[in-house]
Design a protein around this motif. Sequence first.
Motif, PDB file in Angstrom:
ATOM      1  N   LYS A 152       0.819  -1.211   0.000  1.00  0.00           N
ATOM      2  CA  LYS A 152       0.000   0.000   0.000  1.00  0.00           C
ATOM      3  C   LYS A 152       0.855   1.265   0.000  1.00  0.00           C
ATOM      4  O   LYS A 152       0.381   2.338  -0.273  1.00  0.00           O
ATOM      5  CB  LYS A 152      -0.926  -0.004   1.211  1.00  0.00           C
ATOM      6  N   PHE A 153       2.132   1.139   0.335  1.00  0.00           N
ATOM      7  CA  PHE A 153       3.011   2.286   0.497  1.00  0.00           C
ATOM      8  C   PHE A 153       3.836   2.515  -0.771  1.00  0.00           C
ATOM      9  O   PHE A 153       5.043   2.389  -0.787  1.00  0.00           O
ATOM     10  CB  PHE A 153       3.906   2.047   1.707  1.00  0.00           C
ATOM     11  N   LEU A 154       3.138   2.850  -1.841  1.00  0.00           N
ATOM     12  CA  LEU A 154       3.769   3.066  -3.141  1.00  0.00           C
ATOM     13  C   LEU A 154       4.057   4.546  -3.356  1.00  0.00           C
ATOM     14  O   LEU A 154       3.407   5.403  -2.752  1.00  0.00           O
ATOM     15  CB  LEU A 154       2.837   2.565  -4.245  1.00  0.00           C
ATOM     16  N   PRO A 155       5.005   4.887  -4.231  1.00  0.00           N
ATOM     17  CA  PRO A 155       5.257   6.289  -4.536  1.00  0.00           C
ATOM     18  C   PRO A 155       3.996   6.995  -5.013  1.00  0.00           C
ATOM     19  O   PRO A 155       3.205   6.439  -5.758  1.00  0.00           O
ATOM     20  CB  PRO A 155       6.308   6.219  -5.655  1.00  0.00           C
ATOM     21  N   GLY A 156       3.800   8.223  -4.535  1.00  0.00           N
ATOM     22  CA  GLY A 156       2.654   9.024  -4.946  1.00  0.00           C
ATOM     23  C   GLY A 156       1.329   8.525  -4.402  1.00  0.00           C
ATOM     24  O   GLY A 156       0.303   8.682  -5.059  1.00  0.00           O
ATOM     25  N   SER A 157       1.341   7.915  -3.216  1.00  0.00           N
ATOM     26  CA  SER A 157       0.105   7.318  -2.706  1.00  0.00           C
ATOM     27  C   SER A 157      -0.153   7.650  -1.233  1.00  0.00           C
ATOM     28  O   SER A 157       0.725   8.116  -0.517  1.00  0.00           O
ATOM     29  CB  SER A 157       0.155   5.798  -2.873  1.00  0.00           C
ATOM     30  N   VAL A 158      -1.390   7.359  -0.824  1.00  0.00           N
ATOM     31  CA  VAL A 158      -1.809   7.510   0.566  1.00  0.00           C
ATOM     32  C   VAL A 158      -2.679   6.313   0.922  1.00  0.00           C
ATOM     33  O   VAL A 158      -3.431   5.814   0.087  1.00  0.00           O
ATOM     34  CB  VAL A 158      -2.586   8.838   0.798  1.00  0.00           C
ATOM     35  N   PHE A 159      -2.517   5.798   2.136  1.00  0.00           N
ATOM     36  CA  PHE A 159      -3.439   4.794   2.639  1.00  0.00           C
ATOM     37  C   PHE A 159      -3.762   5.109   4.086  1.00  0.00           C
ATOM     38  O   PHE A 159      -3.073   5.891   4.738  1.00  0.00           O
ATOM     39  CB  PHE A 159      -2.913   3.362   2.444  1.00  0.00           C
ATOM     40  N   VAL A 160      -4.850   4.524   4.573  1.00  0.00           N
ATOM     41  CA  VAL A 160      -5.375   4.856   5.890  1.00  0.00           C
ATOM     42  C   VAL A 160      -5.477   3.581   6.720  1.00  0.00           C
ATOM     43  O   VAL A 160      -5.920   2.541   6.223  1.00  0.00           O
ATOM     44  CB  VAL A 160      -6.757   5.520   5.769  1.00  0.00           C
ATOM     45  N   VAL A 161      -5.073   3.694   7.989  1.00  0.00           N
ATOM     46  CA  VAL A 161      -5.143   2.557   8.902  1.00  0.00           C
ATOM     47  C   VAL A 161      -5.827   3.009  10.185  1.00  0.00           C
ATOM     48  O   VAL A 161      -5.464   4.034  10.760  1.00  0.00           O
ATOM     49  CB  VAL A 161      -3.733   2.023   9.245  1.00  0.00           C
ATOM     50  N   ASP A 162      -6.816   2.241  10.619  1.00  0.00           N
ATOM     51  CA  ASP A 162      -7.384   2.414  11.952  1.00  0.00           C
ATOM     52  C   ASP A 162      -6.761   1.341  12.829  1.00  0.00           C
ATOM     53  O   ASP A 162      -6.846   0.148  12.509  1.00  0.00           O
ATOM     54  CB  ASP A 162      -8.909   2.271  11.923  1.00  0.00           C
ATOM     55  N   THR A 163      -6.115   1.767  13.907  1.00  0.00           N
ATOM     56  CA  THR A 163      -5.424   0.838  14.787  1.00  0.00           C
ATOM     57  C   THR A 163      -5.974   0.954  16.203  1.00  0.00           C
ATOM     58  O   THR A 163      -6.205   2.061  16.684  1.00  0.00           O
ATOM     59  CB  THR A 163      -3.889   1.070  14.745  1.00  0.00           C
ATOM     60  N   PRO A 164      -6.210  -0.174  16.866  1.00  0.00           N
ATOM     61  CA  PRO A 164      -6.810  -0.136  18.194  1.00  0.00           C
ATOM     62  C   PRO A 164      -5.809   0.261  19.269  1.00  0.00           C
ATOM     63  O   PRO A 164      -4.600   0.128  19.094  1.00  0.00           O
ATOM     64  CB  PRO A 164      -7.276  -1.575  18.406  1.00  0.00           C
ATOM     65  N   GLY A 165      -6.335   0.768  20.375  1.00  0.00           N
ATOM     66  CA  GLY A 165      -5.501   1.042  21.530  1.00  0.00           C
ATOM     67  C   GLY A 165      -5.128   2.495  21.692  1.00  0.00           C
ATOM     68  O   GLY A 165      -5.477   3.350  20.880  1.00  0.00           O
ATOM     69  N   ASP A 166      -4.409   2.737  22.786  1.00  0.00           N
ATOM     70  CA  ASP A 166      -4.000   4.097  23.122  1.00  0.00           C
ATOM     71  C   ASP A 166      -2.592   4.423  22.654  1.00  0.00           C
ATOM     72  O   ASP A 166      -2.180   5.573  22.697  1.00  0.00           O
ATOM     73  CB  ASP A 166      -4.101   4.302  24.636  1.00  0.00           C
ATOM     74  N   VAL A 167      -1.839   3.406  22.231  1.00  0.00           N
ATOM     75  CA  VAL A 167      -0.474   3.616  21.751  1.00  0.00           C
ATOM     76  C   VAL A 167      -0.270   2.743  20.516  1.00  0.00           C
ATOM     77  O   VAL A 167      -0.711   1.603  20.478  1.00  0.00           O
ATOM     78  CB  VAL A 167       0.570   3.236  22.834  1.00  0.00           C
ATOM     79  N   ALA A 168       0.382   3.301  19.502  1.00  0.00           N
ATOM     80  CA  ALA A 168       0.717   2.542  18.294  1.00  0.00           C
ATOM     81  C   ALA A 168       2.202   2.735  18.011  1.00  0.00           C
ATOM     82  O   ALA A 168       2.733   3.838  18.145  1.00  0.00           O
ATOM     83  CB  ALA A 168      -0.108   3.010  17.108  1.00  0.00           C
ATOM     84  N   HIS A 169       2.848   1.654  17.638  1.00  0.00           N
ATOM     85  CA  HIS A 169       4.269   1.686  17.263  1.00  0.00           C
ATOM     86  C   HIS A 169       4.353   1.454  15.760  1.00  0.00           C
ATOM     87  O   HIS A 169       4.005   0.384  15.273  1.00  0.00           O
ATOM     88  CB  HIS A 169       5.058   0.621  18.020  1.00  0.00           C
ATOM     89  N   VAL A 170       4.801   2.481  15.037  1.00  0.00           N
ATOM     90  CA  VAL A 170       4.859   2.425  13.573  1.00  0.00           C
ATOM     91  C   VAL A 170       6.314   2.360  13.140  1.00  0.00           C
ATOM     92  O   VAL A 170       7.146   3.150  13.587  1.00  0.00           O
ATOM     93  CB  VAL A 170       4.183   3.677  12.946  1.00  0.00           C
ATOM     94  N   SER A 171       6.601   1.408  12.266  1.00  0.00           N
ATOM     95  CA  SER A 171       7.957   1.291  11.715  1.00  0.00           C
ATOM     96  C   SER A 171       7.835   0.897  10.251  1.00  0.00           C
ATOM     97  O   SER A 171       6.736   0.779   9.712  1.00  0.00           O
ATOM     98  CB  SER A 171       8.779   0.257  12.498  1.00  0.00           C
ATOM     99  N   TRP A 172       8.941   0.684   9.599  1.00  0.00           N
ATOM    100  CA  TRP A 172       8.932   0.292   8.195  1.00  0.00           C
ATOM    101  C   TRP A 172      10.063  -0.689   7.971  1.00  0.00           C
ATOM    102  O   TRP A 172      11.124  -0.594   8.547  1.00  0.00           O
ATOM    103  CB  TRP A 172       9.055   1.500   7.261  1.00  0.00           C
ATOM    104  N   LEU A 173       9.773  -1.674   7.138  1.00  0.00           N
ATOM    105  CA  LEU A 173      10.733  -2.724   6.805  1.00  0.00           C
ATOM    106  C   LEU A 173      11.257  -2.493   5.393  1.00  0.00           C
ATOM    107  O   LEU A 173      10.489  -2.189   4.485  1.00  0.00           O
ATOM    108  CB  LEU A 173      10.058  -4.093   6.821  1.00  0.00           C
ATOM    109  N   TRP A 174      12.548  -2.682   5.233  1.00  0.00           N
ATOM    110  CA  TRP A 174      13.148  -2.664   3.910  1.00  0.00           C
ATOM    111  C   TRP A 174      13.134  -4.088   3.378  1.00  0.00           C
ATOM    112  O   TRP A 174      12.805  -5.028   4.093  1.00  0.00           O
ATOM    113  CB  TRP A 174      14.570  -2.110   3.959  1.00  0.00           C
ATOM    114  N   ARG A 175      13.526  -4.273   2.141  1.00  0.00           N
ATOM    115  CA  ARG A 175      13.517  -5.618   1.531  1.00  0.00           C
ATOM    116  C   ARG A 175      14.390  -6.601   2.297  1.00  0.00           C
ATOM    117  O   ARG A 175      14.136  -7.787   2.284  1.00  0.00           O
ATOM    118  CB  ARG A 175      13.988  -5.542   0.082  1.00  0.00           C
ATOM    119  N   ASP A 176      15.423  -6.108   2.964  1.00  0.00           N
ATOM    120  CA  ASP A 176      16.299  -7.005   3.723  1.00  0.00           C
ATOM    121  C   ASP A 176      15.731  -7.340   5.103  1.00  0.00           C
ATOM    122  O   ASP A 176      16.352  -8.032   5.891  1.00  0.00           O
ATOM    123  CB  ASP A 176      17.698  -6.406   3.858  1.00  0.00           C
TER     124      ASP A 176
END
Length: 174
Positions: free
Chosen positions: A90-114
């Motif tokens: 969903k995280f392609l160049p020139g794009s936006v996506f939306v996520v609803d996540t439960p709870g009071d704290v969210a930890h967001v990170s990103w993975l590379w191909r490796d």
Amino acid sequence: MKNLIQRSALLAACLGLLSGCTLEPIASRGVHMTAYPENTSFRSILPAMPDGYMRLYIYRPQAFIGMMDNPVVTIDGKLTGNPKNAYENKFLPGSVFVVDTPGDVAHVSWLWRDGKTDKVLTLSAQKARTWYLRWHIPAMNFPGERYLEITTEEAALKEINTLRYTGYLKLEQP
């Protein structure tokens, strides 16, 4: 014949990128992209945010710079795309996506191909229920200096309404 079709699709995708068109080969491989009539936004079709959730708008305004990098965003360890197939991301160049996540704290990170991640953003519902996360690529486009950054609603709205909408996810309570 199959090889000819694949080459034609690749050529069409390259020409589309050069002309600024939406890529149909990507759309045909499972990534949902929708064109909206003028004066409308994908935000008008989003469901209401559920109680006890935070809403994250995750976007990547750069269409050409860094387009070969396709990190996959994770939220509390849950993938929002396929790290091995950019067409299912969903995280392609020139794009936006939306996520609803439960709870009071969210930890967001990103993975590379490796499989590595650079950093983790910790978002708190006490500060905000809606967050805007923008992919940062420096002007010189140095590898390793790309990351998600928290941005203001005002700055985000100037950019996200011009981007392709690649989907909505509602993460379930644990």
